[in-house]
Scaffold this motif. Sequence first.
Motif, short mmCIF file in Angstrom:
data_model
loop_
_atom_site.label_atom_id
_atom_site.label_comp_id
_atom_site.label_asym_id
_atom_site.label_seq_id
_atom_site.Cartn_x
_atom_site.Cartn_y
_atom_site.Cartn_z
N GLY A 1 -38.05 56.56 69.41
CA GLY A 1 -37.37 56.75 68.05
C GLY A 1 -38.28 57.33 67.02
N THR A 2 -39.55 57.82 67.46
CA THR A 2 -40.65 58.15 66.49
C THR A 2 -40.49 59.74 66.31
OG1 THR A 2 -42.14 56.58 67.13
CG2 THR A 2 -43.09 58.39 66.03
N ARG B 1 -39.73 51.17 59.58
CA ARG B 1 -40.58 50.41 60.39
C ARG B 1 -41.81 49.69 60.07
NH1 ARG B 1 -41.19 54.05 65.80
NH2 ARG B 1 -39.26 54.47 65.63
#
Length: 427
Positions: A228-229, A385
């Motif tokens: 999910g980066t 994050r």
Amino acid sequence: MPEATMEQADLLIVNTSQVVTCAGPGPRRGPAMRDLGAIPAAAVAVRAGRILAAGPEPALRARFAAAHELDAAGSAVVPGFVDPHTHVVYAGDRVAEFEQRIAGATYQEIMAAGGGIASTARATRAASLAQLVAATRPRLDRMLRLGTTTAEAKSGYGLDPAAELRQLEATAALDASHPVDLVPTFLGAHAVPPEYHGHADAYVDLVVAEMLPAAAAWYAASRFAAAGTPMFVDVFCEAGAFDLAQSRRVLEAARALGLPLKAHVDEFSELGGLALALELGAVSVDHLDVTGPAGVALLAASPAVAVVIPTVPFNLGSTQFAPARAMVDAGAAVALTTDINPGSAPCPSMPLAMAIACRYQRLLPAEALVAATLNAAHAVGLGQRVGSIEPGKRADLLILDTPDWRHLAYEFGGNLVRTVLKAGRPV
Ligand SMILES: [Zn+2]
């Protein structure tokens, strides 16, 4: 509270002077950049690599049973730095150009003579994947020791389809094997390679038709997409690099592929790249050294993060710094970066970027710290994050060698980071 009802933690960081959380919504803009959420004599509880809580030590001791304790010995704790603009993946160096610049040559004269980015591109094209990884790793080591726990990393020294992908592959290999977490950016439009000299439009054709789709396909199958980066697409909009129309083609093609945007704008000349990037929804706009009042007003009205790079004018012996004070006062969201690269800023140190920003751009230390952590995390799409010490975020934090975190910007040239915790573990 009886032991049985206590929550379990892997780690409790105790005996701090203060925990500077930078917690809360971001990116911070205007006066909110001075709001650090510092908690005196606080503790931090960590489990499974994430922050459970930060708060007064007695309260956390009553709430958590911790498997381990880490004694901060009366020092301050701050979030790990996020370096949101780097060219750290490269081969070779440009130390000879450093001497030429001291003797009077300008960055742009060196670039026109085949030096600069083109010289690093020759070395990077000639390097194997393993050589590129090996050349980059010690730089990431230095960044980590200076407190950087997450860094963006651009391609842009390959400048052909195979070598650009090799740079992205090196970024993935380093992300997998080094404690610093990386965020990839495709910067195929960094410079016109020598074989396209005088034919920049044809090179842009190659970038748009072949290199960008290949980078997007690479990303979709990469460890970054799985985690999910994001992968960003960037362009160097500057005289001698890519003009406004060429920059638009690159950014529009990237947007059509669903990739988030960044842009190098207003470093030496205001070509209109800032308005273009904001119009296309860029997540960050970077450099901004010559941005005038109209550009500052655009930034204040935009959700984009203004990434300013005080290490570059410093390294070039210039006093033309991005007007970061005016940006913050106007209500823009400002982030800081080292821009670590072999030419304009061979600098691994976020604290040095903070130190220069405070002196030459008149940022207060608190603004510089938010710019180097929470706002920088938002500039790379990871604001949910990392970048602050709050429940649920990754436990990337720094125990300093001083009870007063402001020494990070006040002192310079040394290293006040005593312990780096990456996902809750000392590294
Ligand atoms: Zn750059």
